[in-house]
Design a protein around this motif. Sequence first.
Motif: not given
Length: 311
Positions: A180-185, A221-225
């Motif tokens: 979802v953070m990447l804009g995926l359904p 958290n790692k992916c958000r960074e």
Amino acid sequence: MPNISALGLDTSNYTTSAAFFGDGEMDSRGMILPVKEGEIGLRQSDAVFHHTRQLPEVLSMLGDKIGGAKVIGVSERPRDAKDSYMPCFLVGIGAAQMLAQALGVPLRRFSHQQGHIAAALYSANRLDLLHERFLAFHMSGGTTEAVLVEPVEGDKMFRTRLVASSLDLKAGQVIDRIGVMLGLPFPAGKHLDPIACNYTERLRVRASMKGANCSLSGVENKCRELMKKGAPKEEIAATCMAYVIAASDAMCKALIETFGDLPVVFSGGVSSNSMLRAHMSKKYGALFAEPRFSADNAAGIAVLASLSQEA
């Protein structure tokens, strides 16, 4: 292979499903519960509402096969434990009770997790494992667990004992949140998979473990960074999956050291991921269901109901 015609119902948190098993053939149907764009889940009250609307439509997809059922099976709770409960399963239970009474056939109750395990074994053509001990991983949006499966006498077929789990976020939760953070359904698993596969650089990750249990809360958290640093979506998706795979590997290694070299079976929607399947099958000879039998479905419940009549 069981040969008694059975109808299975499963009303899990994200899928309304029904399956008819007869003459060695499986007809499994389902509808995903609607989740608003940008959201990462459903309240139980909303899940119950959507199941109530969707179950008649899903059953209608099976047509007049339903009338040929000699036994009906239903998921009554998430796991094989006394304190395991979710309101969404009440929709399936109510419908199963009415159908069993109308058809004059027995009703068999199983857990959602038992259904997942049975669906994986059916798809992998390994129902024979129900007669021996094995390790089963159930990885989904609400569950990341490994259970020791042991056969029992009677219509319950087998019992499960929890031997490892995630101590915080579940694998499916992490994948959905990153997706979802990447804009995926939502649910994001099948959309994240090909993106992650497009990243070809080697990633060095280390699972966060406490014994055989894993922790996945740090992955988000790692992916958000990475996202804040402007990393490409392929790297973010691949990093997410690398940590999920590392945790699964570490759990499996620890359990084999404890219980011996038992067969390993993966079930649940997360086990549809191509990277996880490739890694665990190569390293541990793990069995996986076809993707359509990995996600939430009623196929395993129908198989267990059929087998219970032969027990």
